[in-house]
Design an enzyme around this catalytic site. Structure first.
Site, PDB file in Angstrom:
ATOM      1  CB  SER A   1      -5.493   9.906  -3.083  1.00  0.00           C
ATOM      2  OG  SER A   1      -6.172   9.150  -2.103  1.00  0.00           O
TER       3      SER A   1
ATOM      4  CD  GLN B   1       2.712  12.526   1.358  1.00  0.00           C
ATOM      5  OE1 GLN B   1       3.088  12.193   0.235  1.00  0.00           O
ATOM      6  NE2 GLN B   1       2.527  13.788   1.696  1.00  0.00           N
ATOM      7  CB  SER B   2      -3.349   8.069  -0.584  1.00  0.00           C
ATOM      8  OG  SER B   2      -3.878   7.257  -1.608  1.00  0.00           O
ATOM      9  CG  ASN B   3       1.852   6.067  -3.580  1.00  0.00           C
ATOM     10  OD1 ASN B   3       2.561   7.027  -3.832  1.00  0.00           O
ATOM     11  ND2 ASN B   3       2.174   5.149  -2.697  1.00  0.00           N
TER      12      ASN B   3
ATOM     13  CB  ALA C   1      -2.294   7.705   4.349  1.00  0.00           C
TER      14      ALA C   1
END
Ligand SMILES: *Cc1c(COP(=O)(O)O)cnc(C)c1O
Length: 373
Positions: free
Chosen positions: A93, A89-91, A87
């Site tokens: 990533s 908003q991936s943490n 996503a």
């Protein structure tokens, strides 16, 4: 097991952990915070929070701890670039981009263009600042396929990419290994003569698997409960059998036996709400509650829902009075800023703290707010 015995067992397994390739990224050990004001409201149940939101690198979180082993393996296997997608908003990533910057390894991200990618905020903003190469994919596309295609094109250029995240089994097992070590920190930090009765966390698989394996290796009576941030309708969902395979994979990598069974994998998807990345009413209430009693922030996508699960299980008396519960906080805090409007739905956007009646119109522009809180 007496404390002398588990200390010996921890020392043995630390020798095996030390044999695995590793990169140092996290500030460890993270604190274990007692929560006396919250606990006083919970019928004698003592809650402590293991602060893996404070692992240090670029706003912290559980992936920083995991990347020590995952990227240790990547570098040992000759990788010259990293790929992760999820996503917007991936943490994961964001933490990979930070680790890549720190280690000087080119990092490619494949973010979905979803409801939280424009305007740029939260984790997506931070990932951009960290210098990752960003290859957006359209909403509805398969991130697993997009990562595989990018890996193939990089290989065709003579590069050696290492793929992490959903669908990457080796990385998921090494991420579980990191949480074996995290459990050792927890038992060493607990007040003396305290039995860890319950260990709650928000997990998609790896974190829960590592904790389960560690509790078995130390012969603790602890019940490990994973609260899922997504369910079987999502591409990244790992069913209990898959979590068990991660336990077994982590055990193999440590060279230890495991007899953890499917019945030990308690993975509850009842707190997902409308779906992954959509804040839930009880998750938002949990954020406000822990923040206002203990000054500890949770996030709306993962840990707010996990903590809501813990509070609901306490209300349902699934946890006996006088139990000791550790909630392992996996991070995710930059997302707070992307979800500001939803998190303060009952407040004026202009006057902080000014209470206004809930206005359903204020959510109209948000497709995620169908429930009209
Ligand atoms: C990635 C993530 C999780 C899930 O971690 P797993 O190791 O896959 O279980 C939980 N919470 C937050 C905040 C995360 O970023």
């Amino acid at each position: 097991m007496s404390s002398a015995t588990w200390q010996g067992r921890i020392a043995e397994i630390r020798v095996r952990l030390a044999e695995l390739p590793r990169t140092r990224l996290a500030t460890l050990p993270t604190p274990l915070d007692d929560c006396p004001r919250l606990s006083a409201e919970l019928d004698g149940i003592r809650v402590l929070v293991k602060r893996d939101d404070l692992t240090g690198l670029a706003f912290g979180g559980n992936k920083v701890r995991q990347h020590e082993f995952v990227l240790g393996d990547a570098i040992a296997s000759g990788a010259d670039c990293l790929i992760q997608g999820s996503a917007s908003q991936s943490n994961h990533s964001r933490q990979l981009a930070a680790a890549g910057a720190r280690l000087g390894v080119e990092t490619h991200l494949v973010p979905l263009q979803d409801a939280h990618s424009d305007p740029i905020q939260g984790n997506y903003l931070v990932s951009n600042l960290l210098g990752a190469r960003i290859h957006p994919v359209p909403q509805g596309a398969s991130v697993i396929d997009a990562k595989a295609e990018l890996a193939a094109s990089l290989r065709a250029e003579g590069r050696t990419p290492y793929v992490v995240g959903m669908g990457a089994q080796a990385a998921l097992e090494l991420a579980a290994v990191a949480y074996v070590e995290a459990l050792f920190e927890i038992v060493e930090q607990l007040p003396p003569d305290t039995t860890l009765d319950y260990l709650y966390t928000t997990s998609q698989g790896s974190t829960q698997a590592g904790l389960l394996l560690a509790c078995e290796l130390l012969e603790l009576p602890t019940r490990v409960v994973g609260i899922g941030p997504l369910d079987a309708s999502h591409e990244a969902y790992i069913p209990p059998r898959g979590i068990l395979e991660l336990v077994q994979g982590a055990a193999r990598r440590l060279g230890v036996e495991t007899s953890v069974g499917l019945e030990d994998v308690i993975h509850d998807t009842d707190f997902v709400g409308e779906g992954y990345g959509v804040p839930s009413t009880d998750g938002i209430a949990a954020i406000h509650r822990l923040a206002s009693t203990e000054g500890i922030l949770l996030d709306p996508v993962y840990t707010g829902k996990g903590f809501a699960g813990l509070l609901a299980h306490i209300v349902a008396q699934r946890i006996p009075a006088s139990s000791t519960v550790v909630f392992l906080h996996t991070g995710g805090l930059p997302a707070l800023f992307e979800y500001a409007e939803r998190l303060t739905g009952s407040r004026s956007p202009h006057g902080v703290g000014e209470q206004l009646p809930e206005t359903p119109q204020s959510h109209k522009s948000h497709p995620e707010s169908r429930e009209t809180a």
